[in-house]
Design a protein around this motif. Structure first.
Motif, PDB file in Angstrom:
ATOM      1  N   GLU A   1       0.825  -1.212   0.000  1.00 56.66           N
ATOM      2  CA  GLU A   1       0.000   0.000   0.000  1.00 56.66           C
ATOM      3  C   GLU A   1       0.856   1.258   0.000  1.00 56.66           C
ATOM      4  OE1 GLU A   1       1.124  -0.780   4.195  1.00 56.66           O
ATOM      5  OE2 GLU A   1       0.499  -2.008   2.478  1.00 56.66           O
ATOM      6  N   ARG A   2       2.151   1.140   0.337  1.00 59.28           N
ATOM      7  CA  ARG A   2       3.095   2.257   0.320  1.00 59.28           C
ATOM      8  C   ARG A   2       4.247   1.986  -0.648  1.00 59.28           C
ATOM      9  NH1 ARG A   2       1.219   6.822   2.538  1.00 59.28           N
ATOM     10  NH2 ARG A   2       3.310   7.475   3.175  1.00 59.28           N
ATOM     11  N   LEU A   3       4.013   1.161  -1.640  1.00 58.76           N
ATOM     12  CA  LEU A   3       5.045   0.777  -2.606  1.00 58.76           C
ATOM     13  C   LEU A   3       6.282   0.213  -1.894  1.00 58.76           C
ATOM     14  CD1 LEU A   3       4.767   3.739  -5.144  1.00 58.76           C
ATOM     15  CD2 LEU A   3       3.697   1.480  -5.287  1.00 58.76           C
ATOM     16  N   ASN A   4       6.024  -0.494  -0.773  1.00 56.90           N
ATOM     17  CA  ASN A   4       7.091  -1.116   0.030  1.00 56.90           C
ATOM     18  C   ASN A   4       8.112  -0.094   0.527  1.00 56.90           C
ATOM     19  OD1 ASN A   4       5.951  -3.741  -0.387  1.00 56.90           O
ATOM     20  ND2 ASN A   4       6.865  -3.716  -2.427  1.00 56.90           N
ATOM     21  N   ALA A   5       7.638   1.133   0.740  1.00 57.44           N
ATOM     22  CA  ALA A   5       8.543   2.195   1.195  1.00 57.44           C
ATOM     23  C   ALA A   5       9.149   1.838   2.554  1.00 57.44           C
ATOM     24  CB  ALA A   5       7.784   3.522   1.284  1.00 57.44           C
ATOM     25  N   ILE A   6      10.341   2.353   2.769  1.00 60.73           N
ATOM     26  CA  ILE A   6      11.139   2.029   3.958  1.00 60.73           C
ATOM     27  C   ILE A   6      10.700   2.902   5.126  1.00 60.73           C
ATOM     28  CG2 ILE A   6      13.493   1.995   4.901  1.00 60.73           C
ATOM     29  CD1 ILE A   6      14.405   1.881   1.860  1.00 60.73           C
ATOM     30  N   ASN A   7      10.250   2.270   6.211  1.00 62.40           N
ATOM     31  CA  ASN A   7       9.981   3.012   7.434  1.00 62.40           C
ATOM     32  C   ASN A   7      11.059   2.691   8.465  1.00 62.40           C
ATOM     33  OD1 ASN A   7       9.293   0.519   8.571  1.00 62.40           O
ATOM     34  ND2 ASN A   7       7.089   0.891   8.502  1.00 62.40           N
ATOM     35  N   ASN A   8      10.887   3.138   9.691  1.00 59.40           N
ATOM     36  CA  ASN A   8      11.938   2.947  10.698  1.00 59.40           C
ATOM     37  C   ASN A   8      12.180   1.483  11.037  1.00 59.40           C
ATOM     38  OD1 ASN A   8      12.428   5.684  10.894  1.00 59.40           O
ATOM     39  ND2 ASN A   8      11.119   5.981  12.688  1.00 59.40           N
ATOM     40  N   GLU A   9      11.192   0.622  10.793  1.00 63.18           N
ATOM     41  CA  GLU A   9      11.338  -0.789  11.123  1.00 63.18           C
ATOM     42  C   GLU A   9      11.992  -1.593   9.999  1.00 63.18           C
ATOM     43  OE1 GLU A   9       8.212   0.819  11.768  1.00 63.18           O
ATOM     44  OE2 GLU A   9       9.114   1.158  13.737  1.00 63.18           O
ATOM     45  N   THR A  10      11.862  -1.150   8.758  1.00 61.94           N
ATOM     46  CA  THR A  10      12.291  -1.957   7.624  1.00 61.94           C
ATOM     47  C   THR A  10      13.761  -2.380   7.680  1.00 61.94           C
ATOM     48  OG1 THR A  10      10.638  -0.855   6.232  1.00 61.94           O
ATOM     49  CG2 THR A  10      12.367  -2.097   5.107  1.00 61.94           C
TER      50      THR A  10
ATOM     51  N   VAL B   1      16.301 -14.911  -2.043  1.00 60.29           N
ATOM     52  CA  VAL B   1      15.718 -14.063  -3.080  1.00 60.29           C
ATOM     53  C   VAL B   1      14.958 -12.930  -2.399  1.00 60.29           C
ATOM     54  CG1 VAL B   1      14.036 -13.917  -4.965  1.00 60.29           C
ATOM     55  CG2 VAL B   1      15.563 -15.908  -4.785  1.00 60.29           C
ATOM     56  N   VAL B   2      15.271 -11.687  -2.761  1.00 59.80           N
ATOM     57  CA  VAL B   2      14.618 -10.506  -2.184  1.00 59.80           C
ATOM     58  C   VAL B   2      13.712  -9.898  -3.243  1.00 59.80           C
ATOM     59  CG1 VAL B   2      14.974  -8.291  -1.030  1.00 59.80           C
ATOM     60  CG2 VAL B   2      16.675 -10.120  -0.774  1.00 59.80           C
ATOM     61  N   GLU B   3      12.463  -9.662  -2.889  1.00 60.34           N
ATOM     62  CA  GLU B   3      11.483  -9.152  -3.854  1.00 60.34           C
ATOM     63  C   GLU B   3      10.483  -8.262  -3.152  1.00 60.34           C
ATOM     64  OE1 GLU B   3       9.282 -12.686  -5.296  1.00 60.34           O
ATOM     65  OE2 GLU B   3      10.136 -13.661  -3.536  1.00 60.34           O
ATOM     66  N   GLY B   4       9.619  -7.622  -3.928  1.00 64.75           N
ATOM     67  CA  GLY B   4       8.632  -6.712  -3.366  1.00 64.75           C
ATOM     68  C   GLY B   4       7.217  -7.147  -3.693  1.00 64.75           C
ATOM     69  N   ALA B   5       6.305  -6.924  -2.758  1.00 63.51           N
ATOM     70  CA  ALA B   5       4.892  -7.218  -2.978  1.00 63.51           C
ATOM     71  C   ALA B   5       4.240  -6.085  -3.771  1.00 63.51           C
ATOM     72  CB  ALA B   5       4.179  -7.404  -1.641  1.00 63.51           C
TER      73      ALA B   5
ATOM     74  N   PHE C   1       9.281  -3.137  -6.454  1.00 63.54           N
ATOM     75  CA  PHE C   1      10.247  -3.660  -5.489  1.00 63.54           C
ATOM     76  C   PHE C   1      10.261  -2.798  -4.227  1.00 63.54           C
ATOM     77  CE2 PHE C   1      14.598  -3.906  -3.783  1.00 63.54           C
ATOM     78  CZ  PHE C   1      14.748  -5.275  -3.643  1.00 63.54           C
ATOM     79  N   CYS C   2      10.653  -1.526  -4.369  1.00 64.44           N
ATOM     80  CA  CYS C   2      10.672  -0.607  -3.221  1.00 64.44           C
ATOM     81  C   CYS C   2      10.817   0.817  -3.736  1.00 64.44           C
ATOM     82  CB  CYS C   2      11.819  -0.952  -2.266  1.00 64.44           C
ATOM     83  SG  CYS C   2      11.985   0.174  -0.870  1.00 64.44           S
ATOM     84  N   GLY C   3       9.936   1.690  -3.267  1.00 65.75           N
ATOM     85  CA  GLY C   3       9.937   3.073  -3.729  1.00 65.75           C
ATOM     86  C   GLY C   3      10.823   4.013  -2.934  1.00 65.75           C
ATOM     87  N   GLY C   4      11.681   3.462  -2.050  1.00 60.02           N
ATOM     88  CA  GLY C   4      12.583   4.303  -1.269  1.00 60.02           C
ATOM     89  C   GLY C   4      12.033   4.569   0.122  1.00 60.02           C
ATOM     90  N   TYR C   5      12.604   5.557   0.784  1.00 58.17           N
ATOM     91  CA  TYR C   5      12.153   5.895   2.134  1.00 58.17           C
ATOM     92  C   TYR C   5      10.747   6.498   2.093  1.00 58.17           C
ATOM     93  CZ  TYR C   5      16.593   4.898   4.406  1.00 58.17           C
ATOM     94  OH  TYR C   5      17.696   4.247   4.919  1.00 58.17           O
ATOM     95  N   ASP C   6       9.982   6.231   3.131  1.00 55.30           N
ATOM     96  CA  ASP C   6       8.601   6.675   3.213  1.00 55.30           C
ATOM     97  C   ASP C   6       8.581   8.135   3.672  1.00 55.30           C
ATOM     98  OD1 ASP C   6       5.885   6.791   3.275  1.00 55.30           O
ATOM     99  OD2 ASP C   6       5.603   5.034   4.551  1.00 55.30           O
ATOM    100  N   LEU C   7       8.674   9.052   2.716  1.00 56.12           N
ATOM    101  CA  LEU C   7       8.826  10.474   3.014  1.00 56.12           C
ATOM    102  C   LEU C   7       7.603  11.306   2.686  1.00 56.12           C
ATOM    103  CD1 LEU C   7      12.416  10.965   1.533  1.00 56.12           C
ATOM    104  CD2 LEU C   7      11.806  10.592   3.931  1.00 56.12           C
ATOM    105  N   ALA C   8       6.612  10.695   2.056  1.00 57.57           N
ATOM    106  CA  ALA C   8       5.472  11.477   1.566  1.00 57.57           C
ATOM    107  C   ALA C   8       4.800  12.259   2.677  1.00 57.57           C
ATOM    108  CB  ALA C   8       4.472  10.561   0.879  1.00 57.57           C
ATOM    109  N   ASP C   9       4.771  11.707   3.876  1.00 56.49           N
ATOM    110  CA  ASP C   9       4.148  12.409   5.001  1.00 56.49           C
ATOM    111  C   ASP C   9       5.165  13.230   5.787  1.00 56.49           C
ATOM    112  OD1 ASP C   9       1.657  11.346   4.378  1.00 56.49           O
ATOM    113  OD2 ASP C   9       1.988   9.568   5.602  1.00 56.49           O
ATOM    114  N   THR C  10       6.287  12.614   6.155  1.00 54.57           N
ATOM    115  CA  THR C  10       7.222  13.282   7.064  1.00 54.57           C
ATOM    116  C   THR C  10       7.898  14.483   6.435  1.00 54.57           C
ATOM    117  OG1 THR C  10       8.990  11.742   6.407  1.00 54.57           O
ATOM    118  CG2 THR C  10       7.669  11.152   8.326  1.00 54.57           C
ATOM    119  N   ALA C  11       8.239  14.412   5.143  1.00 52.60           N
ATOM    120  CA  ALA C  11       8.958  15.517   4.509  1.00 52.60           C
ATOM    121  C   ALA C  11       8.108  16.770   4.415  1.00 52.60           C
ATOM    122  CB  ALA C  11       9.439  15.104   3.115  1.00 52.60           C
TER     123      ALA C  11
END
Length: 305
Positions: free
Chosen positions: A27-36, A57-61, A65-75
């Motif tokens: 739901e967040r494009l596998n964005a990286i949060n503090n736990e990831t 094997v590392v993959e994304g749901a 794969f992964c859209g980077g750090y989850d900054l849409a809200d915090t930034a």
């Protein structure tokens, strides 16, 4: 199986020598949060300690794969965070400690004695490209995308893997432009091992993983150590230290603070659109003047004016 909030890991049902590590925040494009980052390390440690596992094997749901750090809200908010400090003067070592730990967590994929394969569809960008490039091998869909757009402003890739994987000429091109390349181009440049049609990505990745999984664990560990030592001799750890320091600077210097204030006043999407458009990014005194203007606008907004 271990339980995590941002990912899953388990042995493949058909191929028990292969562990499947799934980044699982679709739901967040596998964005990286503090736990990831911490959970990536923990999952790798689980696979490392499992004698049946030979390869990961590392993959994304979801869509990528992964859209980077989850900054849409915090930034777009005035929050106090080691990597987004509002206090002045900012503390570079507080930022460094936080990001260095994340980098070391991602690097568990590289340091693990078992080969790791990134299977990339959709986007592996910004911090997501760090995760992908910390893996030993890279298999991409031809239409997938990889790159580090925040090199234009507000970021420096802390794993420093671009130079190691591409060499200085190509790495400088991507760092200077912030451009994103396709899986097909990544394979042409030697960044990806394979680039295949999206429908073939699973089969190609698993064919490679199964081939590797037939080799004794000790042999795989020795071969990985030999190649990793060449990367260490080439200055990988020193480059990561420098990149992690510079990453903090890019988020707190005049240009980085301009980007943050623009995101807070105009929205994060608008700030990213400016960053990626090729428009000149305000710097130095111009950035400071724009920061003052936007901070005054934010004050008026808070006061209801």
């Amino acid at each position: 199986m271990p339980q995590y909030s941002t990912l899953q890991i388990e042995a493949d049902a058909r191929h028990p020598r292969v562990a499947r590590l799934l980044l699982n925040r679709p739901e967040r494009l596998n964005a990286i949060n503090n736990e990831t980052p911490r959970e990536i390390r923990q999952a790798v440690e689980w696979a490392q300690d499992n004698p049946a596992i030979h390869v990961i094997v590392v993959e994304g749901a979801g869509k990528g794969f992964c859209g980077g750090y989850d900054l849409a809200d915090t930034a777009a908010q005035e929050i106090e965070h080691p990597c987004q400090q509002e206090k002045y003067p900012w503390d570079p070592m507080e930022d460094y400690a936080f990001m260095k730990r994340n980098t070391e967590d991602f690097m568990s994929l590289w340091r693990c004695s078992k080969p790791t394969i990134a299977k990339v569809h959709g986007a592996a960008v910004a911090g997501g490209s760090d995760i992908a490039l910390c893996c030993d091998l890279l298999v991409m869909a031809k239409d997938a995308r990889i790159g580090y757009m925040p090199t234009r402003v507000w970021g420096c890739p802390t794993t420093a893997m671009w130079a190691q994987r591409l060499g200085p000429l190509r790495a400088k091109q991507l760092m200077f432009t912030g451009d994103v390349i396709s899986g097909a181009q990544a394979a042409d440049w030697g960044l990806a091992n394979y680039a295949v049609e999206p429908a073939e990505l699973e089969a190609t990745t698993m064919q490679l993983a199964e081939r590797i999984a037939g080799v004794p664990r000790g042999h795989l560990a020795m071969h990985k150590l030999v190649v990793n030592q060449f990367m260490l001799n080439a200055g990988l750890e020193q480059g990561q230290m420098l990149a992690t320091v510079f990453d903090g600077i890019t988020r707190h210097n005049p240009e980085g603070l301009w980007f943050r204030r623009y995101a807070q006043t105009e929205g994060f999407k608008a700030a990213v659109l400016w960053r990626d458009s090729g428009r000149p990014i305000p710097e130095g005194d111009e950035a400071r003047a724009e920061i003052a203007r936007m901070e005054e606008a934010l004050r008026r907004k808070e006061q209801g004016g």
